[in-house]
Design a protein around this motif. Sequence first.
Motif, PDB file in Angstrom:
ATOM      1  N   THR A 279     -83.754 -20.358  25.337  1.00 15.48           N
ATOM      2  CA  THR A 279     -82.656 -20.108  24.392  1.00 15.48           C
ATOM      3  C   THR A 279     -81.317 -20.500  25.008  1.00 15.48           C
ATOM      4  O   THR A 279     -80.473 -21.087  24.346  1.00 15.48           O
ATOM      5  N   SER A 280     -81.140 -20.183  26.280  1.00 15.78           N
ATOM      6  CA  SER A 280     -79.902 -20.570  26.965  1.00 15.78           C
ATOM      7  C   SER A 280     -79.769 -22.087  27.032  1.00 15.78           C
ATOM      8  O   SER A 280     -78.666 -22.622  26.908  1.00 15.78           O
ATOM      9  N   MET A 281     -80.886 -22.763  27.237  1.00 12.38           N
ATOM     10  CA  MET A 281     -80.850 -24.225  27.272  1.00 12.38           C
ATOM     11  C   MET A 281     -80.479 -24.789  25.904  1.00 12.38           C
ATOM     12  O   MET A 281     -79.719 -25.752  25.810  1.00 12.38           O
ATOM     13  N   LEU A 282     -80.992 -24.192  24.856  1.00 12.01           N
ATOM     14  CA  LEU A 282     -80.666 -24.643  23.501  1.00 12.01           C
ATOM     15  C   LEU A 282     -79.179 -24.461  23.220  1.00 12.01           C
ATOM     16  O   LEU A 282     -78.510 -25.384  22.751  1.00 12.01           O
ATOM     17  N   ILE A 283     -78.652 -23.298  23.522  1.00 13.30           N
ATOM     18  CA  ILE A 283     -77.229 -23.035  23.283  1.00 13.30           C
ATOM     19  C   ILE A 283     -76.370 -23.943  24.151  1.00 13.30           C
ATOM     20  O   ILE A 283     -75.381 -24.520  23.679  1.00 13.30           O
ATOM     21  N   GLY A 284     -76.750 -24.093  25.426  1.00 10.02           N
ATOM     22  CA  GLY A 284     -76.013 -24.985  26.317  1.00 10.02           C
ATOM     23  C   GLY A 284     -76.054 -26.432  25.845  1.00 10.02           C
ATOM     24  O   GLY A 284     -75.074 -27.166  25.952  1.00 10.02           O
ATOM     25  N   GLY A 285     -77.205 -26.856  25.318  1.00  9.32           N
ATOM     26  CA  GLY A 285     -77.330 -28.205  24.797  1.00  9.32           C
ATOM     27  C   GLY A 285     -76.451 -28.451  23.590  1.00  9.32           C
ATOM     28  O   GLY A 285     -75.821 -29.498  23.460  1.00  9.32           O
ATOM     29  N   ILE A 286     -76.405 -27.480  22.690  1.00  4.63           N
ATOM     30  CA  ILE A 286     -75.554 -27.607  21.502  1.00  4.63           C
ATOM     31  C   ILE A 286     -74.090 -27.690  21.909  1.00  4.63           C
ATOM     32  O   ILE A 286     -73.340 -28.556  21.437  1.00  4.63           O
ATOM     33  N   ILE A 287     -73.662 -26.791  22.789  1.00  5.63           N
ATOM     34  CA  ILE A 287     -72.263 -26.782  23.229  1.00  5.63           C
ATOM     35  C   ILE A 287     -71.917 -28.078  23.941  1.00  5.63           C
ATOM     36  O   ILE A 287     -70.869 -28.693  23.675  1.00  5.63           O
ATOM     37  N   SER A 288     -72.783 -28.527  24.839  1.00  4.64           N
ATOM     38  CA  SER A 288     -72.523 -29.761  25.576  1.00  4.64           C
ATOM     39  C   SER A 288     -72.460 -30.963  24.638  1.00  4.64           C
ATOM     40  O   SER A 288     -71.599 -31.838  24.773  1.00  4.64           O
ATOM     41  N   PHE A 289     -73.384 -31.012  23.686  1.00  2.38           N
ATOM     42  CA  PHE A 289     -73.401 -32.118  22.734  1.00  2.38           C
ATOM     43  C   PHE A 289     -72.129 -32.160  21.900  1.00  2.38           C
ATOM     44  O   PHE A 289     -71.525 -33.218  21.717  1.00  2.38           O
TER      45      PHE A 289
END
Length: 127
Positions: free
Chosen positions: A40-50
């Motif tokens: 879940t942290s990776m998903l949120i981090g990916g969205i923010i980074s993108f």
Amino acid sequence: MEISNFLAYVWGIFLIVIPLSLLINPKQIKNIFELAKDETSMLIGGIISFVIGVVTVLLNNSLAYDWRIIITILGLFAIAKGCFFLFWPYKAIEFHNKITDKEWIFYLLFAAVFIGLFTIYFGFLGK
């Protein structure tokens, strides 16, 4: 103020404050790696980074041979990181597990501070 200068300030402050805080308090690096073990942290981090990468590239898509290309490259790296986290979260978690407790992470943090100083310098100079 030109948008390239503004983005240079934002990226510069980001690339100075966060790596310096991690260099001063190395325990936080382990906390970040612990957080990165969660999908879940990776998903949120990916969205923010993108999103950060897309906004940076859309506002400053400069491929001229001057300092502004660094801002574009930072945006492109953020997009690539976001896509990696979104499309391959398990591979990203494996990668984070492999680089945990490596000494060269401190060199990357110093390089990030240097890039941050560089972008802030040219952001203020604005040439």
